[in-house]
Motif scaffolding. Structure first.
Motif, short mmCIF file in Angstrom:
data_model
loop_
_atom_site.label_atom_id
_atom_site.label_comp_id
_atom_site.label_asym_id
_atom_site.label_seq_id
_atom_site.Cartn_x
_atom_site.Cartn_y
_atom_site.Cartn_z
N GLU A 13 0.83 -1.21 0.00
CA GLU A 13 0.00 0.00 0.00
C GLU A 13 0.87 1.26 0.00
O GLU A 13 0.57 2.23 -0.69
CB GLU A 13 -0.93 0.02 1.22
CG GLU A 13 -2.06 -0.97 1.16
CD GLU A 13 -2.89 -0.99 2.44
OE1 GLU A 13 -2.64 -0.19 3.37
OE2 GLU A 13 -3.80 -1.83 2.53
N PHE A 14 1.94 1.22 0.79
CA PHE A 14 2.86 2.37 0.87
C PHE A 14 3.45 2.69 -0.50
O PHE A 14 3.40 3.82 -0.96
CB PHE A 14 3.97 2.09 1.88
CG PHE A 14 5.03 3.16 1.92
CD1 PHE A 14 4.88 4.26 2.75
CD2 PHE A 14 6.16 3.09 1.12
CE1 PHE A 14 5.83 5.27 2.78
CE2 PHE A 14 7.12 4.08 1.13
CZ PHE A 14 6.96 5.18 1.97
N TRP A 15 4.04 1.68 -1.15
CA TRP A 15 4.71 1.92 -2.42
C TRP A 15 3.71 2.29 -3.51
O TRP A 15 4.01 3.11 -4.39
CB TRP A 15 5.57 0.73 -2.82
CG TRP A 15 6.75 0.60 -1.89
CD1 TRP A 15 6.98 -0.39 -0.98
CD2 TRP A 15 7.83 1.52 -1.75
NE1 TRP A 15 8.14 -0.13 -0.29
CE2 TRP A 15 8.68 1.03 -0.74
CE3 TRP A 15 8.17 2.72 -2.38
CZ2 TRP A 15 9.85 1.70 -0.35
CZ3 TRP A 15 9.33 3.38 -1.99
CH2 TRP A 15 10.15 2.86 -0.99
N THR A 16 2.51 1.73 -3.47
CA THR A 16 1.47 2.10 -4.43
C THR A 16 1.06 3.56 -4.22
O THR A 16 0.94 4.33 -5.19
CB THR A 16 0.25 1.17 -4.28
OG1 THR A 16 0.67 -0.17 -4.51
CG2 THR A 16 -0.85 1.54 -5.25
N ALA A 21 1.31 9.33 -5.68
CA ALA A 21 1.60 10.70 -5.27
C ALA A 21 2.65 11.34 -6.17
O ALA A 21 2.59 12.54 -6.46
CB ALA A 21 2.06 10.72 -3.81
N TYR A 22 3.62 10.55 -6.61
CA TYR A 22 4.71 11.04 -7.46
C TYR A 22 4.87 10.10 -8.65
O TYR A 22 5.78 9.29 -8.70
CB TYR A 22 6.02 11.14 -6.67
CG TYR A 22 5.96 12.23 -5.62
CD1 TYR A 22 6.15 13.55 -5.98
CD2 TYR A 22 5.67 11.93 -4.30
CE1 TYR A 22 6.08 14.57 -5.03
CE2 TYR A 22 5.60 12.94 -3.34
CZ TYR A 22 5.80 14.25 -3.72
OH TYR A 22 5.72 15.24 -2.79
N ASP A 121 7.34 13.13 0.46
CA ASP A 121 7.99 14.40 0.14
C ASP A 121 9.50 14.29 0.28
O ASP A 121 10.25 14.79 -0.57
CB ASP A 121 7.46 15.52 1.04
CG ASP A 121 6.02 15.90 0.73
OD1 ASP A 121 5.49 15.50 -0.33
OD2 ASP A 121 5.40 16.58 1.58
N PHE A 122 9.95 13.64 1.34
CA PHE A 122 11.39 13.42 1.56
C PHE A 122 11.98 12.63 0.39
O PHE A 122 13.01 13.00 -0.17
CB PHE A 122 11.61 12.68 2.88
CG PHE A 122 13.03 12.21 3.07
CD1 PHE A 122 14.02 13.08 3.49
CD2 PHE A 122 13.36 10.88 2.82
CE1 PHE A 122 15.33 12.63 3.65
CE2 PHE A 122 14.67 10.43 2.97
CZ PHE A 122 15.66 11.31 3.39
N MET A 127 15.53 12.27 -3.88
CA MET A 127 15.87 11.49 -5.06
C MET A 127 15.99 12.41 -6.27
O MET A 127 16.87 12.23 -7.10
CB MET A 127 14.86 10.37 -5.31
CG MET A 127 15.25 9.45 -6.45
SD MET A 127 16.83 8.56 -6.20
CE MET A 127 16.27 7.18 -5.22
N ASP A 128 15.12 13.40 -6.34
CA ASP A 128 15.21 14.35 -7.45
C ASP A 128 16.56 15.07 -7.42
O ASP A 128 17.22 15.20 -8.45
CB ASP A 128 14.06 15.36 -7.37
CG ASP A 128 14.09 16.33 -8.54
OD1 ASP A 128 13.82 15.90 -9.68
OD2 ASP A 128 14.42 17.52 -8.32
#
Length: 148
Positions: A13-16, A21-22, A121-122, A127-128
């Motif tokens: 669920e987290f990774w989905t 979100a991004y 957000d972190f 990563m960006d």
């Protein structure tokens, strides 16, 4: 605590949710350098964005790390002020790799959905920044003939 099955469901669920979100393609394993990859990590205490340098050839690992280390001031000043560079990072498996990473701790957890947006957000911001750094200096990092 969660059962193993429940933990797996929450992770999925987290990774989905992060992907929703991004919704973008991250560089991750597509660095075009064998055994050099970007990774996301999260558990019940911390979140990390990492660049793992793990060629089997010790000399290659050393060279790639030293190239990034030679760019440390630029990495800190322009991209990731809190980046940690570790030449000999010991994995739980006993394997030694080189790692560059940033970490967020304090009040966040994979198992607390209320902190997910903070983690997302972190991940996105760091990563960006990591990817922009890599793309900017990619030719230098990849070229094993150019010494630091």
């Amino acid at each position: 605590m969660f059962s193993k099955a429940e933990a797996q469901i929450i992770k999925k669920e987290f990774w989905t949710a992060f992907a929703e979100a991004y919704p973008r393609k991250w560089l991750l394993y597509d660095t075009k350098i064998k055994d050099v990859s970007f990774k996301f990590y999260v558990d019940n205490k911390k979140a990390q964005v990492m660049l793992d340098i793990e060629p089997k050839d010790e000399e290659k690992r050393k060279i790639y790390f030293e190239k990034i280390e030679s760019l440390k001031n630029i990495l800190h000043d322009e991209f990731l002020p809190d980046a940690v560079l570790e030449r000999n990072f010991h994995l739980e498996t006993g394997k030694i790799i080189s790692r560059v990473w940033v970490e967020k701790t304090g009040g966040i957890s994979l198992y607390n959905k209320a902190t997910w947006n903070e983690i997302f957000d972190f991940f996105n911001e760091n990563m960006d920044a990591f990817e922009r750094f890599f793309y900017e200096y990619e030719d230098y990092i990849k070229d094993l003939e150019v010494n630091t």
